[in-house]
Scaffold this motif. Structure first.
Motif, PDB file in Angstrom:
ATOM      1  N   GLY A 298      64.392  25.400  45.452  1.00  0.00           N
ATOM      2  CA  GLY A 298      65.185  24.606  46.381  1.00  0.00           C
ATOM      3  C   GLY A 298      64.395  24.308  47.641  1.00  0.00           C
ATOM      4  O   GLY A 298      63.240  23.898  47.582  1.00  0.00           O
ATOM      5  N   GLU A 299      65.039  24.571  48.794  1.00  0.00           N
ATOM      6  CA  GLU A 299      64.373  24.229  50.051  1.00  0.00           C
ATOM      7  C   GLU A 299      63.616  25.403  50.626  1.00  0.00           C
ATOM      8  O   GLU A 299      63.212  25.379  51.786  1.00  0.00           O
ATOM      9  N   GLY A 300      63.486  26.464  49.873  1.00  0.00           N
ATOM     10  CA  GLY A 300      62.827  27.629  50.454  1.00  0.00           C
ATOM     11  C   GLY A 300      62.027  28.416  49.448  1.00  0.00           C
ATOM     12  O   GLY A 300      61.861  28.009  48.294  1.00  0.00           O
TER      13      GLY A 300
ATOM     14  N   ASN B  42      69.066  27.554  46.900  1.00  0.00           N
ATOM     15  CA  ASN B  42      68.058  28.423  47.494  1.00  0.00           C
ATOM     16  C   ASN B  42      68.336  29.862  47.110  1.00  0.00           C
ATOM     17  O   ASN B  42      69.455  30.229  46.763  1.00  0.00           O
TER      18      ASN B  42
ATOM     19  N   ASN C 170      68.079  27.335  55.690  1.00  0.00           N
ATOM     20  CA  ASN C 170      68.627  26.019  55.980  1.00  0.00           C
ATOM     21  C   ASN C 170      70.142  25.980  56.063  1.00  0.00           C
ATOM     22  O   ASN C 170      70.744  24.917  56.084  1.00  0.00           O
TER      23      ASN C 170
ATOM     24  N   GLU D 115      59.134  29.833  44.654  1.00  0.00           N
ATOM     25  CA  GLU D 115      59.754  28.702  45.338  1.00  0.00           C
ATOM     26  C   GLU D 115      60.991  28.246  44.599  1.00  0.00           C
ATOM     27  O   GLU D 115      61.017  28.195  43.383  1.00  0.00           O
TER      28      GLU D 115
ATOM     29  N   ALA E  49      62.169  29.085  54.759  1.00  0.00           N
ATOM     30  CA  ALA E  49      62.466  27.684  54.449  1.00  0.00           C
ATOM     31  C   ALA E  49      61.162  26.918  54.295  1.00  0.00           C
ATOM     32  O   ALA E  49      60.231  27.111  55.079  1.00  0.00           O
ATOM     33  N   THR E  50      61.087  26.080  53.275  1.00  0.00           N
ATOM     34  CA  THR E  50      59.870  25.272  53.101  1.00  0.00           C
ATOM     35  C   THR E  50      60.105  23.834  53.533  1.00  0.00           C
ATOM     36  O   THR E  50      59.172  23.088  53.770  1.00  0.00           O
ATOM     37  N   GLU E  51      61.374  23.454  53.612  1.00  0.00           N
ATOM     38  CA  GLU E  51      61.658  22.114  54.118  1.00  0.00           C
ATOM     39  C   GLU E  51      62.572  22.263  55.300  1.00  0.00           C
ATOM     40  O   GLU E  51      63.438  23.125  55.298  1.00  0.00           O
ATOM     41  N   SER E  52      62.406  21.414  56.307  1.00  0.00           N
ATOM     42  CA  SER E  52      63.329  21.524  57.433  1.00  0.00           C
ATOM     43  C   SER E  52      64.317  20.369  57.397  1.00  0.00           C
ATOM     44  O   SER E  52      64.060  19.337  56.773  1.00  0.00           O
ATOM     45  N   LYS E  53      65.403  20.558  58.068  1.00  0.00           N
ATOM     46  CA  LYS E  53      66.475  19.554  58.071  1.00  0.00           C
ATOM     47  C   LYS E  53      66.031  18.336  58.864  1.00  0.00           C
ATOM     48  O   LYS E  53      65.480  18.477  59.932  1.00  0.00           O
TER      49      LYS E  53
ATOM     50  N   GLU F 255      69.421  18.958  42.730  1.00  0.00           N
ATOM     51  CA  GLU F 255      69.853  19.883  43.764  1.00  0.00           C
ATOM     52  C   GLU F 255      69.627  21.293  43.276  1.00  0.00           C
ATOM     53  O   GLU F 255      70.331  21.788  42.425  1.00  0.00           O
TER      54      GLU F 255
END
Lengths: 530, 352, 179
Positions: free
Chosen positions: C155-157, C48, C61, C153, C175-179, C45
Motif C-alpha cells: 500500500g502506501e507504506g 497498509n 497515512n 512494502e 509511509a512511503t507515499e505522502s498525502k 487499493e
C-alpha cells in the motif's frame, strides 16, 4: 519526447540551425535522420514497427506502380490489336495482382496495429463472453506497449498505399523519401494525417531561408505553446480533480467538467497542431490545417468538418466511400430500395457505411468500449439530426429565425453542448459511470457551487481563473480576427514593432503564466500514445 | 545598419525584460524562512577572512563571527545554508578559494548523514544564491533530484514563474539590492525555548556513512591540504537530530587517520557553559544568540591556541569594517530582545 | 510474385510474434488516451500494514486527529524542527512505541510508527527480540534487503525489520507515499 519538454526545444532549435546551414539537397535527409532520432528517443525497440511499415508499404506500392507502368506500356503497344474485351480482361487481371499486393500490405500493417492496440481489448471481451457462458477459463492478457504514433503513421501509410492502388499517383521510388513521409516527426504525436501527394509537394524540396515564412512559423509555434501551456495544462489540474472523485464531484460539477474538458482538449489538441504546422512552416513544408475554428460549428456534421479534419477525411476517403461503392453494398442498396421504399432504402446503406465509419473512428481513439460508444453516439446524433431535417424545415417555415444571429448562437451552443456531453465518455472511461454522472447533472444539480466557492475546490485558485479568462479571450479574439484572413498576415502588415511586441508578449506570457515545472503534474500531450 | 541596430535593441529589451522579470519572481526569503538569503550575502564582503565556516544550520545558528572578532580579533565568515549537503559545502569552499584564501576552514560533520540529494527546496536555498561559476554548475549536478533539471537553475525564471500570483512588495523592493539579514553568515535568534525531552534515536540498519559522503570529505581534506589550509571538523551541540555513537566513532577515526582536529561540542557542554534551558530557541536543535556566543568563546579560544592567526583588531581598516558589523549585530540583538519583551515572540522573523 | 507475397506473410507472422513476445511491462488494461491526455492507470487499493494498540488499529497515512485520541495520553511530545522550516514533524512517545506525524496542508498524518521494546507486537505477531526466521515465516520472502534490514512494502507504506545478530532490534511502520 513531449513537445513541452526542454529536450524538444533544444531538438528543434538544433534542427532549424542545421537545416539551413547544410547544402539544400540534404535537407530532406536531415529531416529523415532527425525523425528517426526522435523516434529512437521515444523508444528504440519500437523502431522495428515503423521500419516494417515503411518497407512493406514501399515494396507493395512500388510493385503496384510497376504493374501500372507495364499495363500502360502493353496497352499502348497493342492499341490496335486488342479488342475491348481483351483490354478489359487484361486490366482486370493486372488489377487482381495489384489487389493482392495491396491486401498483403494492408493485412500486415493493420494487422500489426490491431494486435498491438486491440489484442487485450479483444481478449477482455472474449473472456467476458466466456464468463457469460459459464466457462471458468479465460485467456490471459498480453504485455504490449504502444509504439509512438502507430495509429497516425499506419493510417498515413495505408492511405498512400490505397492511393497508389487507385492509380492516383505513381509510387515513391526512393525508399528514404518514403521513410520520411511515414516518420515525419512533427506529425507522429498527434497528426495530422497527410496525403502523400499533398505533403510531397514541399517535403522533399530544397528550401531557402525565407524570413517571413520562418517568422510566421515561429509565431505559430509560440501560439501553440501558449494554448498548450497557459490554458490546457492549467485547466488540466481541475479536470483531473473532477474525474478523480466521482462521488464528490457530481451534479453541477459534471457540467463544469464538460466545459473544462472541452477547453482543455481544444487548447491542447489545436495547440499541438499549431506547433506541428509551425515547425513544418519554419522548415518550408506545408502541412494541412487540421482545425477550422471548430467551436463555431453550428451542427455536428459541420463540427466534424472543422475538427480533426485529416482523420475525418481519411475515414471518408478510405472507409466510407469504399464501403458505399462496394458491389455487395450497391446490390443491397437496390434491394433495400425495393423492400423499404425509396426514402429509407436510399439512406439505409449510407447509415450502414456511416455506422462502420463511426465504430472504427471510436475504436481508433482507444481500445475500450467507452471510445466506441463515443463514436456511435456521434453517429446517432448525425443520424438523428439527418432524420429530423423535415421537422426543422417545418419549424423554420413557421418561424423566421433561420440565419439570424440568435439562431446561430443557439446552434453553436447546442452543438458544443452535445459534443461536450458525448466527450464525457473520454473522462470517466467507463460507460455506465458516464451515463450516471451525466444524469446526475440534472438529477442532483447544485448551482450554488458557482457562487459559494465550489469552483475553488477543484485545484484552481482565483489567479488561475483570471489567467484562463484572459487567455481564452485572447484566443477568442484571434478566432474572430481569423475570419477576416490570416492573423499573422494582418500583423505583418502593421509596423514591425507591433509584430515583435506580440511575439515577445506571447513568449513572456508562456514563460510566466505557463503551467509547467515543479508543482504541476507533467501532463502528456493528448494523443501522445498514437 | 538601421535594421541591425533595431534588431539588437529588440534583443536587449527582450532579454532585459526577462531578466528583470526573473529578478522579481525569484523568492527573496525576507520573512518566515529567511535562510534562503544566506548564501548570497558572502559576495558583499569587503575584506578577507582568516576562518571560513561551511555547513548546515549547525554552523550558521551556533557560531557568532562577531563574538570571534570582539573577543579574539578573528575574521570569519559562515558560508552555511539550510541542510547544506556535503558536496554543496565542498563546492562552496572551492568557490570561496577563488575570492580569498583562509587560514582555517571549519566544517560541521552532521551533513555526513546525507549521502544522496534530499530535497528540492533546500537545494534551491543553497544553490540559487551562488554566483554563476563552474563550482555552482558542479554543485547543481551533484544535488539535483530526478524531478529537477539544469536549465531551471540556469534560468531560475523557469522554476519560479508561478510565483507571479504571490508577489509582494518585497519582491520588487529587493529585486536588485538585498537587505542585510545576517552577521557574516550567522542567523541570530534571541528567543528561548528550553529543552524538554528529546526522543531517542531510532535503531538504524546501517550506521556507516555513505560512500558519496566520504568521497566529498576526502576531497575537502585534499583541497585544504593543497591550499595549505587547516581543516577543523566539528559536531555542534545539537541534541536533535540524534548523533549516534557509531557516527561519532567514525568521525573520530577519520580525523585521526587524516591527522585533522575534530571537536564534538556535545561532549563539551560543561566547558562551553551551555545551558539548555536558556541557550536554545527551539528546544535543543539549535542554540540561540547567548548559546552561540558561549560556543564562540570556546571556539575562539581553541583557534587562538591551536592556529597562529593574527589578531586583526589592531588593523585600522578592518577594525572600521568590523565596527560597523558589530553595531548592526548589537542593534539587531537589542531589537529582538525588545520584541520579545513586547510580544513574547519574534514578530519580525515571523513576518508579521 | 508468389514468393514475394510469401515474404510478406512471413514478415507479418514475425511481426505478430514480436508484438506478442515483447515483454514491456504494461498492465492488462492498456487504455488509450482517446481524446484526452495521459493514461489513467488503475491503481489497486492495497491496505497498509496495521499496528494494534489498546484495541485501536493504526497505520501510516491515517489522520493523526483520528488516531491519537485512541492511544490515550502520550508520555512525551516532541516537535521536530528541521533546518529551515518551522517545527512540523511531531513525535508522540508512548513509552514502548512512538507515533510520528507530518503535516499535509492543515492536517497531520501518521508518517511512522516505531516500536521500541518487546511489550508491543505487530498485528501479525512479531516482537522485538524475535528471530529473523520468525519474520520470514510470518511475512514471507517478498521483501527488499536494505543494508540488512528486511523491508516489506504494501500500500502506501512499508514495514521494516532491523536485525542485530539475526534478532529483531527494531520494527518500524513507515509511509512511503505522502498525502
Amino acid at each position: 519526447m513531449l513537445f513541452t519538454s526542454h529536450t524538444f526545444v533544444i531538438f528543434i532549435s538544433l534542427l532549424f540551425l542545421l537545416y539551413y546551414t547544410i547544402p539544400k539537397k540534404y535537407q530532406w535527409k536531415l529531416l529523415l535522420a532527425f525523425s528517426y532520432v526522435f523516434y529512437f528517443i521515444a523508444g528504440p525497440k519500437f523502431l522495428i514497427y515503423i521500419i516494417i511499415t515503411t518497407v512493406t508499404t514501399y515494396l507493395a506500392a512500388v510493385r503496384i506502380g510497376k504493374h501500372y507502368r507495364h499495363l500502360d506500356a502493353y496497352l499502348k503497344e497493342n492499341k490496335q490489336t486488342l479488342t475491348r474485351e481483351d483490354k478489359k480482361a487484361y486490366k482486370s487481371g493486372v488489377k487482381k495482382i495489384q489487389w493482392k499486393w495491396l491486401l498483403s500490405a494492408l493485412l500486415v500493417n493493420f494487422g500489426m496495429l490491431f494486435v498491438i492496440k486491440y489484442i487485450n481489448f479483444t481478449i477482455a471481451n472474449i473472456n467476458w463472453t466466456l464468463e457469460v457462458f459459464g466457462s471458468g477459463q479465460g485467456l490471459s492478457f498480453v504485455s504490449i506497449a504502444l509504439p509512438l504514433g502507430i495509429s497516425f503513421y499506419t493510417f498515413q501509410s495505408m492511405g498512400y498505399m490505397i492511393d497508389v492502388y487507385r492509380g492516383k499517383y505513381p509510387p515513391e521510388r526512393n525508399l528514404g523519401k518514403l521513410a520520411l513521409f511515414v516518420s515525419f516527426f512533427p506529425q507522429l504525436i498527434q497528426g495530422p494525417i497527410s496525403r502523400f501527394d499533398d505533403l510531397a509537394k514541399t517535403l522533399f524540396k530544397e528550401h531557402q531561408i525565407d524570413a517571413k515564412n520562418m517568422s510566421f512559423g515561429l509565431q505559430r509555434i509560440l501560439w501553440g505553446y501558449f494554448k498548450k501551456l497557459v490554458i490546457a495544462d492549467r485547466i488540466l489540474v481541475a479536470v483531473n480533480t473532477l474525474i478523480g472523485d466521482t462521488a464528490a464531484f457530481d451534479g453541477s460539477y459534471v457540467f463544469v467538467l464538460m466545459v473544462f474538458y472541452t477547453i482543455q482538449l481544444y487548447a491542447d489538441f489545436t495547440g499541438g497542431i499549431d506547433i506541428t504546422i509551425g515547425i513544418a512552416q519554419v522548415l518550408g513544408i506545408k502541412v494541412q490545417e487540421n482545425f477550422l475554428r471548430p467551436a463555431f460549428a453550428k451542427n455536428t456534421a459541420e463540427f466534424w468538418r472543422r475538427w480533426h479534419i485529416s482523420l475525418g477525411t481519411w475515414f471518408k476517403e478510405y472507409l466510407f466511400y469504399p464501403i458505399s461503392t462496394w458491389q455487395p453494398m450497391l446490390k443491397f442498396t437496390r434491394y433495400s430500395r425495393q423492400k423499404f421504399g425509396d426514402r429509407i432504402g436510399k439512406r439505409l446503406p449510407v447509415y450502414i457505411a456511416a455506422f462502420a465509419v463511426w465504430f472504427t473512428t471510436g475504436a481508433w481513439h482507444g481500445s475500450s468500449w467507452n471510445f466506441i460508444v463515443w463514436g456511435l453516439l456521434n453517429f446517432a446524433v448525425l443520424m438523428i439530426s439527418d432524420e429530423l431535417k423535415p421537422l426543422y424545415a417545418m419549424f423554420h417555415g413557421r418561424f423566421n429565425v433561420e440565419g439570424t444571429f440568435h439562431h446561430k448562437v443557439f446552434q453553436i451552443l447546442r452543438t458544443n453542448f452535445l459534443m461536450s456531453a458525448i466527450r464525457l465518455l473520454d473522462c470517466y472511461r467507463d460507460v455506465p459511470t458516464t451515463f450516471r454522472m451525466f444524469g446526475s447533472m440534472f438529477a442532483r444539480a447544485d448551482l450554488s457551487i458557482f457562487t459559494n466557492g465550489g469552483l475553488l475546490d477543484i485545484g484552481l485558485n482565483v489567479e488561475d481563473y483570471w489567467v484562463l479568462a484572459i487567455a481564452l479571450m485572447v484566443v477568442f479574439a484571434v478566432a474572430i480576427a481569423q475570419r477576416r484572413g490570416s492573423v499573422r498576415e494582418q500583423l505583418y502588415s502593421k509596423p514591425a514593432i507591433v509584430g515583435r511586441a506580440v511575439f515577445y508578449l506571447l513568449f513572456v506570457a508562456i514563460i510566466v503564466f505557463g503551467a509547467y515545472g515543479i508543482g504541476y503534474e507533467s501532463s502528456q500531450f493528448i494523443y501522445n500514445q498514437f | 545598419m538601421k535594421k541591425f541596430f533595431s534588431i539588437t535593441l529588440t534583443f536587449v529589451i527582450a532579454f532585459g525584460g526577462l531578466g528583470l522579470g526573473q529578478r522579481i519572481l525569484m523568492p527573496k526569503y525576507t520573512t518566515g524562512i529567511v535562510e534562503g538569503a544566506l548564501i548570497e550575502e558572502y559576495y558583499h564582503e569587503k575584506a578577507p577572512h582568516d576562518v571560513i565556516i561551511i555547513g548546515d544550520c549547525e554552523v550558521y545558528e551556533n557560531i557568532s563571527p562577531i563574538t570571534l572578532w570582539e573577543e579574539y580579533g578573528i575574521t570569519s565568515f559562515i558560508r552555511g545554508s539550510a541542510q547544506q549537503l556535503i558536496w554543496q559545502s565542498y563546492y562552496l569552499l572551492e568557490e570561496t578559494l577563488k575570492y580569498e584564501k583562509p587560514e582555517v576552514v571549519i566544517f560541521s560533520v552532521l551533513a555526513m548523514k546525507y549521502d544522496q540529494p534530499q530535497n528540492e527546496a533546500y537545494n534551491r536555498m543553497t544553490l540559487d544564491g551562488m554566483r554563476p561559476s563552474v563550482q555552482k554548475f558542479k554543485s547543481i549536478r551533484a544535488s539535483m533530484l530526478p524531478e529537477e533539471d539544469m536549465i531551471s537553475y540556469v534560468f531560475p525564471i523557469l522554476r519560479y514563474h508561478s510565483r507571479w500570483s504571490e508577489l509582494n512588495s518585497e519582491d520588487f523592493a529587493e529585486a536588485f539590492k538585498r537587505q542585510r539579514r545576517f552577521h557574516n553568515g550567522y542567523y541570530m535568534r534571541a528567543d528561548i525555548k528550553p529543552v524538554e525531552t528529546i526522543p531517542e534515536g531510532r535503531v538504524l540498519a546501517n550506521y556507516d556513512f555513505g560512500e558519496n559522503a566520504y568521497k566529498y570529505l576526502d576531497m575537502m581534506v585534499e583541497l585544504c591540504k593543497e591550499n595549505d589550509i587547516e581543516l577543523l571538523l566539528i559536531k555542534a551541540p545539537s541534541l536533535y537530530p540524534f548523533w549516534y555513537d557509531q557516527w561519532e566513532d567514525q568521525m573520530v577515526e577519520y580525523a585521526k587517520k587524516h591527522d585533522i582536529e575534530y571537536i564534538n561540542f556535545l561532549e563539551l557542554i560543561e566547558e562551553t557553559g551551555i545551558d539548555f534551558s536558556v541557550d536554545t530557541y527551539d528546544a535543543g536543535l539549535h542554540l540561540n544568540v547567548t548559546g552561540a556566543e558561549k560556543l564562540s568563546m570556546y571556539l575562539g579560544s581553541f583557534i587562538k591556541d591551536n592556529y597562529r592567526l593574527k589578531d586583526w583588531r589592531s588593523d585600522g581598516d578592518l577594525a572600521e569594517i568590523w565596527q560597523e558589523k558589530c553595531e548592526f549585530y548589537h542593534g539587531m540583538k537589542a531589537l529582538q530582545y525588545e520584541e520579545l519583551e513586547k510580544y513574547g515572540y519574534l514578530k519580525s522573523i515571523k513576518g508579521e | 510474385m508468389k514468393k514475394i507475397l510469401l515474404c510478406f506473410m512471413l514478415i507479418g507472422i514475425m511481426v505478430f510474434s514480436f508484438a506478442a513476445c515483447s515483454d514491456e511491462a504494461v498492465d492488462g488494461n492498456q487504455n488509450e488516451n482517446g481524446q484526452n491526455g495521459g493514461q489513467q492507470d488503475e491503481v489497486e487499493e492495497e491496505t497498509n500494514y496495521e499496528f494494534e494498540h489498546n484495541g485501536a488499529l493504526i497505520a501510516v497515512n491515517m489522520e493523526a486527529s483520528e488516531v491519537l485520541p485512541k492511544l490515550g495520553e502520550e508520555r512525551s511530545y516532541f516537535e521536530a524542527p528541521s533546518c529551515a522550516f518551522d517545527g512540523i514533524d511531531k513525535i508522540y512517545s508512548y513509552g514502548s512505541f512512538e507515533v510520528h506525524t507530518y503535516p499535509s496542508g492543515d492536517t497531520d498524518y501518521v508518517s511512522a510508527i516505531i516500536l521500541k521494546d518487546d511489550s508491543v507486537v505487530t498485528s501479525e505477531g512479531v516482537y522485538i527480540g524475535d528471530t529473523k526466521d520468525k519474520v520470514l515465516g510470518t511475512y514471507g520472502e517478498d521483501y527488499q534487503n536494505m543494508d540488512g534490514a528486511f523491508v516489506y512494502e504494501q500500500g502506501e507504506g512499508k514495514l521494516q525489520f532491523i536485525f542485530v545478530d539475526d534478532i529483531v532490534a527494531a520494527i518500524e511502520y513507515i509511509a512511503t507515499e505522502s498525502k
